[in-house]
Design an enzyme around this catalytic site. Structure first.
Site, short mmCIF file in Angstrom:
data_model
loop_
_atom_site.label_atom_id
_atom_site.label_comp_id
_atom_site.label_asym_id
_atom_site.label_seq_id
_atom_site.Cartn_x
_atom_site.Cartn_y
_atom_site.Cartn_z
N GLY A 70 0.81 -1.21 0.00
CA GLY A 70 0.00 0.00 0.00
C GLY A 70 0.84 1.27 0.00
O GLY A 70 0.52 2.25 -0.69
N ALA A 199 -1.94 -6.80 -0.22
CA ALA A 199 -2.50 -8.16 -0.15
C ALA A 199 -2.62 -8.68 1.28
O ALA A 199 -3.52 -9.46 1.59
CB ALA A 199 -1.62 -9.10 -0.97
N HIS A 200 -1.73 -8.23 2.17
CA HIS A 200 -1.75 -8.81 3.52
C HIS A 200 -2.94 -8.36 4.36
O HIS A 200 -3.16 -8.88 5.45
CB HIS A 200 -0.43 -8.53 4.25
CG HIS A 200 -0.19 -7.10 4.62
ND1 HIS A 200 -0.23 -6.66 5.92
CD2 HIS A 200 0.12 -6.02 3.87
CE1 HIS A 200 0.05 -5.36 5.93
NE2 HIS A 200 0.26 -4.95 4.71
N THR A 236 13.13 -6.94 -11.15
CA THR A 236 12.59 -8.30 -11.31
C THR A 236 11.41 -8.51 -10.37
O THR A 236 11.48 -8.15 -9.19
CB THR A 236 13.71 -9.34 -11.06
OG1 THR A 236 14.77 -9.06 -11.97
CG2 THR A 236 13.21 -10.75 -11.27
N CYS A 328 0.96 -0.04 11.86
CA CYS A 328 1.95 0.21 10.82
C CYS A 328 3.04 1.13 11.32
O CYS A 328 4.17 1.07 10.88
CB CYS A 328 1.30 0.85 9.60
SG CYS A 328 0.06 -0.18 8.88
C1 LIG Z 1 -4.97 2.74 5.08
C2 LIG Z 1 -3.60 2.19 4.87
N1 LIG Z 1 -2.85 2.66 3.87
C3 LIG Z 1 -1.62 2.20 3.63
C4 LIG Z 1 -1.07 1.22 4.42
C5 LIG Z 1 0.31 0.74 4.11
O1 LIG Z 1 0.30 -0.55 3.57
P1 LIG Z 1 1.65 -1.42 3.52
O2 LIG Z 1 2.10 -1.56 4.92
O3 LIG Z 1 1.25 -2.70 2.87
O4 LIG Z 1 2.63 -0.66 2.70
C6 LIG Z 1 -1.79 0.71 5.50
C7 LIG Z 1 -1.23 -0.30 6.41
O5 LIG Z 1 -1.74 -0.52 7.49
C8 LIG Z 1 -3.10 1.20 5.72
O6 LIG Z 1 -3.86 0.74 6.72
#
Ligand SMILES: Cc1ncc(COP(=O)(O)O)c(C=O)c1O
Length: 376
Positions: A70, A199-200, A236, A328
């Protein structure tokens, strides 16, 4: 008993997803850019994965660029729009994920854009009149508003906002990381220019996501190098991640109505029992309202305690994994920039419980018993 109530941070990999990923790691090692059979076989898998994603979201394969998740997808949408589309004014909120907020703030600090924050109410809901004024007063704005907030579950109406942005010839990016795989996104009718996925968040692998780029926009590569990802992202490819993402999305779509019903029942039960048994609680954002919020997120303010920082620790010791803000960035109760914008008592400890397809009513009941002991 060990309970996982942190599904907005990440979700467990579905065993069926692992099954399609394993051969890509073990057997099909060719470089997809190689023109010999080892490479061609792998390239086919990437394009099948892209086709699957495009079919589910009802867009064309050329509109899907696989990314590392993301964060990268958000960065690509924002930075490429400023660089390639001549954007000089951006509109967002103060409760976006840092992948969006920090990117826009950096561009504003460097003088590349003017950044406006649209007004919100105390639940994080966007003031549409203020948005319209900002769009009216600034030609061709880039608007970045998340579909659902990862901490407090507040949602936007993608269609209403997308139409408003189109009316003023703007560009609309929505961070859909928390809603892809939980809601259907029909890109044949949605008025969006960019949406993002990881994806996670829907039982797929970590480190893989995608950016949807509406075909009306022509962008330069985000990562220069080889011509991979139709020249948008050199390097890659993470083939097993792409294959896993497509399978995870397919599975998510195949069980979506039942999954939603099950999770909504868990959330409803949690709201009811908390309200009945823990005096003084309240909910952040719109998360206490099933109709108006992301069904996977419940963010709760608890009564003040001597050591608010200990609350998550106590829950963890009792076998419950949840988080205090966005995992995060912290995973702890410290300084959430989202909660800071909410209409709430800042001294009350807040906990985010976020649900997935494996959670049960019994897990909620157990959690309530633990919370009752903590707050008795
Ligand atoms: C709303 C939102 N955007 C972006 C992200 C970032 O995604 P990633 O950690 O896969 O880069 C998150 C991760 O929690 C999220 O909740």
């Amino acid at each position: 008993m060990r309970i996982y109530f942190d599904n907005a941070a990440t979700t467990p990999l579905d065993p069926q997803v692992f099954e399609v990923m394993a051969p890509m790691l073990r057997d099909h090692f060719g470089n997809p850019s190689s023109t010999h059979e080892h490479g061609r076989k792998v390239k086919v898998q990437i394009e099948l994965a892209r086709k699957k994603v495009a079919q589910l979201l009802r867009c064309t394969t050329g509109e899907i660029v696989f990314t590392s998740g993301g964060t990268e997808a958000d960065n690509m949408a924002i930075r490429n729009s400023v660089e390639d589309l001549g954007i000089t004014h951006c509109i967002t909120t103060k409760i976006e994920h840092h992948a969006v907020l920090h990117t826009l703030e950096e561009l504003a600090e460097k003088g590349k854009i003017k950044l406006s924050f649209v007004k919100m109410n105390g639940q994080g809901e966007v003031d549409l009149k203020d948005l319209e004024e900002l769009l009216q007063n600034n030609a061709r704005s880039f608007v970045s508003l998340m579909h659902a907030n990862n901490e407090v579950g507040t949602m936007i109406d993608l269609v209403a906002i997308g139409n408003l942005v189109r009316k003023y010839d703007g560009i609309f990016h929505s961070d859909t990381v928390q809603t892809i795989g939980h809601f259907e996104h029909d890109l044949s009718v949605l008025p969006v220019d960019f949406i993002t996925a990881a994806a996670h968040k829907f039982n797929g692998p970590k480190g893989t996501g995608f950016l949807y780029i509406n075909k009306r926009l022509k962008l330069h590569p985000f990562i220069t190098g080889g011509g991979q990802e139709r020249s948008m992202r050199g390097g890659t490819e993470n083939v097993y991640g792409m294959v896993g993402l497509a399978k995870a999305l397919e599975l998510a779509y195949s069980i979506m109505p039942e999954k939603r019903k099950k999770i909504e029942a868990v959330k409803q039960h949690f709201i009811q029992r908390l309200t009945q048994e823990i005096p003084g609680i309240s909910f952040n954002g719109t998360s206490g309202d099933l109709e108006k919020s992301l069904y996977t997120v419940l963010n709760v303010n608890f009564p003040k305690v001597d050591r608010p920082d200990m609350l998550l620790f106590q829950l963890d010791l009792n076998g419950i994994s949840c988080s205090g803000g966005s995992a995060c960035s912290s995973g702890a109760t410290k300084g959430s920039h989202v909660l800071a914008e909410m209409d709430r008592d800042m001294d009350a400890p807040a906990v985010r419980f976020s649900f997935g397809k494996h959670n049960t009513l019994e897990e909620v009941d157990y959690t309530i018993e633990v919370l009752k002991k903590i707050f008795e």
